[in-house]
Design a protein around this motif. Structure first.
Motif, mmCIF file in Angstrom:
data_model
loop_
_atom_site.group_PDB
_atom_site.id
_atom_site.type_symbol
_atom_site.label_atom_id
_atom_site.label_comp_id
_atom_site.label_asym_id
_atom_site.label_seq_id
_atom_site.Cartn_x
_atom_site.Cartn_y
_atom_site.Cartn_z
ATOM 1 N N GLY A 63 0.537 -1.196 0.047
ATOM 2 C CA GLY A 63 -0.038 0.083 -0.215
ATOM 3 C C GLY A 63 0.787 1.324 -0.212
ATOM 4 N N TYR A 64 0.277 2.297 0.324
ATOM 5 C CA TYR A 64 0.835 3.527 0.534
ATOM 6 C C TYR A 64 1.715 3.953 1.714
ATOM 7 N N VAL A 65 2.755 4.807 1.568
ATOM 8 C CA VAL A 65 3.626 5.223 2.595
ATOM 9 C C VAL A 65 3.736 6.564 2.459
ATOM 10 N N VAL A 66 3.832 7.531 3.503
ATOM 11 C CA VAL A 66 4.544 8.877 3.242
ATOM 12 C C VAL A 66 6.008 8.762 2.573
ATOM 13 N N THR A 67 6.404 9.530 1.717
ATOM 14 C CA THR A 67 7.542 9.281 1.294
ATOM 15 C C THR A 67 8.724 9.606 2.287
ATOM 16 N N PRO A 68 9.556 8.690 2.011
ATOM 17 C CA PRO A 68 10.793 8.902 3.084
ATOM 18 C C PRO A 68 11.505 10.068 2.710
ATOM 19 N N ILE A 69 12.431 10.749 3.587
ATOM 20 C CA ILE A 69 13.470 11.564 3.364
ATOM 21 C C ILE A 69 14.708 11.106 3.275
ATOM 22 N N SER A 70 15.676 11.914 2.802
ATOM 23 C CA SER A 70 17.217 11.448 2.659
ATOM 24 C C SER A 70 18.115 12.669 2.725
ATOM 25 N N PHE A 71 19.239 12.464 3.299
ATOM 26 C CA PHE A 71 20.289 13.476 3.252
ATOM 27 C C PHE A 71 20.651 13.611 1.809
ATOM 28 N N ALA A 72 20.743 12.923 1.088
ATOM 29 C CA ALA A 72 21.105 12.859 -0.460
ATOM 30 C C ALA A 72 19.963 13.821 -1.301
ATOM 31 N N GLU A 73 18.465 13.568 -0.954
ATOM 32 C CA GLU A 73 17.674 14.156 -1.318
ATOM 33 C C GLU A 73 17.514 15.484 -0.800
ATOM 34 N N LEU A 74 18.117 15.858 0.251
ATOM 35 C CA LEU A 74 18.161 17.398 0.852
ATOM 36 C C LEU A 74 19.216 18.090 0.055
ATOM 37 N N GLU A 75 20.204 17.312 -0.261
ATOM 38 C CA GLU A 75 21.420 18.240 -0.975
ATOM 39 C C GLU A 75 20.879 18.455 -2.531
ATOM 40 N N ASP A 76 20.035 17.649 -2.911
ATOM 41 C CA ASP A 76 19.544 17.761 -4.254
ATOM 42 C C ASP A 76 18.477 18.899 -4.328
ATOM 43 N N LEU A 77 17.746 18.738 -3.360
ATOM 44 C CA LEU A 77 16.737 20.025 -3.087
ATOM 45 C C LEU A 77 17.394 21.531 -3.017
ATOM 46 N N THR A 78 18.326 21.356 -2.207
ATOM 47 C CA THR A 78 18.950 22.583 -1.781
ATOM 48 C C THR A 78 19.585 22.958 -3.350
ATOM 49 N N LYS A 79 20.527 22.525 -3.926
ATOM 50 C CA LYS A 79 20.949 22.997 -5.218
ATOM 51 C C LYS A 79 19.973 23.259 -6.041
ATOM 52 N N THR A 80 18.785 22.483 -6.545
ATOM 53 C CA THR A 80 17.710 22.975 -7.041
ATOM 54 C C THR A 80 17.213 24.173 -6.835
ATOM 55 N N PHE A 153 7.570 25.680 -10.451
ATOM 56 C CA PHE A 153 8.434 24.505 -10.041
ATOM 57 C C PHE A 153 9.274 24.697 -8.870
ATOM 58 N N HIS A 154 9.486 25.978 -8.507
ATOM 59 C CA HIS A 154 10.216 26.594 -7.273
ATOM 60 C C HIS A 154 9.457 26.110 -5.886
ATOM 61 N N LEU A 155 8.167 26.498 -6.186
ATOM 62 C CA LEU A 155 7.096 26.014 -5.357
ATOM 63 C C LEU A 155 7.130 24.774 -4.723
ATOM 64 N N GLN A 156 7.030 23.957 -5.953
ATOM 65 C CA GLN A 156 7.371 22.082 -5.437
ATOM 66 C C GLN A 156 8.380 21.935 -4.762
ATOM 67 N N VAL A 157 9.606 22.561 -5.216
ATOM 68 C CA VAL A 157 11.004 22.049 -4.450
ATOM 69 C C VAL A 157 10.900 22.713 -3.038
ATOM 70 N N THR A 158 10.266 23.832 -2.792
ATOM 71 C CA THR A 158 10.311 24.521 -1.700
ATOM 72 C C THR A 158 9.576 23.783 -0.758
ATOM 73 N N ASP A 159 8.429 23.394 -0.915
ATOM 74 C CA ASP A 159 7.463 22.502 -0.129
ATOM 75 C C ASP A 159 8.112 21.165 0.264
ATOM 76 N N HIS A 160 8.875 20.483 -0.604
ATOM 77 C CA HIS A 160 9.597 19.257 -0.306
ATOM 78 C C HIS A 160 10.855 19.636 0.693
ATOM 79 N N MET A 161 11.492 21.028 0.431
ATOM 80 C CA MET A 161 12.609 21.255 1.257
ATOM 81 C C MET A 161 11.986 21.656 2.681
ATOM 82 N N ARG A 162 10.918 22.233 2.541
ATOM 83 C CA ARG A 162 10.539 22.821 4.142
ATOM 84 C C ARG A 162 9.941 21.599 5.053
#
Length: 243
Positions: A63-80, A153-162
């Motif tokens: 079934g469904y789970v809330v998407t996990p987070i990772s340090f690698a994702e945070l690095e990618d979000l920061t750059k983007t 695009f910025h809003l989507q990235v910002t939501d994930h980063m926050r």
């Protein structure tokens, strides 16, 4: 999407972004139905939309789970986020008028009236109030830009980063208050992220059209979440984000 499906989507999305539904939380359909008072069709439509936004994932046979987070994702979000936000800020400073300037001052005033995470007594709900005012301030800075797609695009990235920031605050606030204060002391970047004076200086640079200075300060603020994690992990105070 029907009104009921949209309501279901908005409720689930809000609780995921605000970390009330933590990363990797299983979303048992019967339990979610009871929690939110949802029917099957609105719930499934909402989950499909959230999956498209990478806020939930579907695991075969589980079934469904809330998407996990990772340090690698945070690095990618920061750059983007830096790639998207700095041109938007420059554009806003070029086209912004007096109404835009007044909006920035008003948003800064609202931020100044929120309980600061630096006071050491903030809980998750209070943090959400501060975070919403913080979000409004930064959104207002960019609101005079003309690039609609870049803003989306910025809003989507910002939501994930926050979401990462909310998870960090939720983790710290669930500890003893003295440990939260130790975390603030251990992380200069965390103090800088929450400091009103930092935002005041950014507001002044933007209103004075000091483009280079404003962009440097914005890039620095974007980096503060990841810097905070690094400092707290080095101090042995948080292990909430896997590599």
């Amino acid at each position: 999407m029907s009104t009921k499906s949209e309501d279901a989507y908005n409720s689930l999305r809000r609780d995921i972004l605000e970390a009330r539904l933590a990363p990797s939380t299983p979303l048992k359909l019967h339990k979610i139905q009871e929690m939110y008072g949802l029917g099957w069709t609105p719930l499934r439509e909402a989950l499909s939309q959230l999956e498209a936004e990478h806020l939930v994932i579907s695991i075969p046979n589980k079934g469904y789970v809330v998407t996990p987070i990772s340090f690698a994702e945070l690095e990618d979000l920061t750059k983007t986020k830096k790639i998207l936000e700095l041109p938007l800020l420059q554009e806003a400073m070029e086209f912004g008028d007096t109404s835009w300037e007044a909006g920035i001052v008003a948003a800064h005033y609202r931020l100044s009236k929120e309980a600061s995470p630096l006071d050491g007594h903030i809980d998750v709900e209070n943090y959400i109030g501060w975070a919403q005012a913080h979000n409004e301030f930064h959104s207002t800075l960019l609101s005079a830009s003309k690039s609609a797609w870049q803003q989306r695009f910025h809003l989507q990235v910002t939501d994930h980063m926050r979401r990462h920031g909310r998870v960090l605050c939720a983790s710290l606030s669930h500890r003893q208050p003295e440990n939260y204060l130790l975390a603030v002391e251990a992380s200069p970047a965390l103090r800088e992220a929450y400091c009103l004076e930092t935002h005041t200086a950014l507001m002044d640079a933007v209103l004075n059209r000091e483009v280079e200075k404003a962009c440097e300060m914005t890039a620095r603020q974007i980096e503060l979440i990841i810097l905070s994690y690094n400092e707290l992990r080095a101090a042995g105070m948080t292990e909430i984000i896997p590599d």
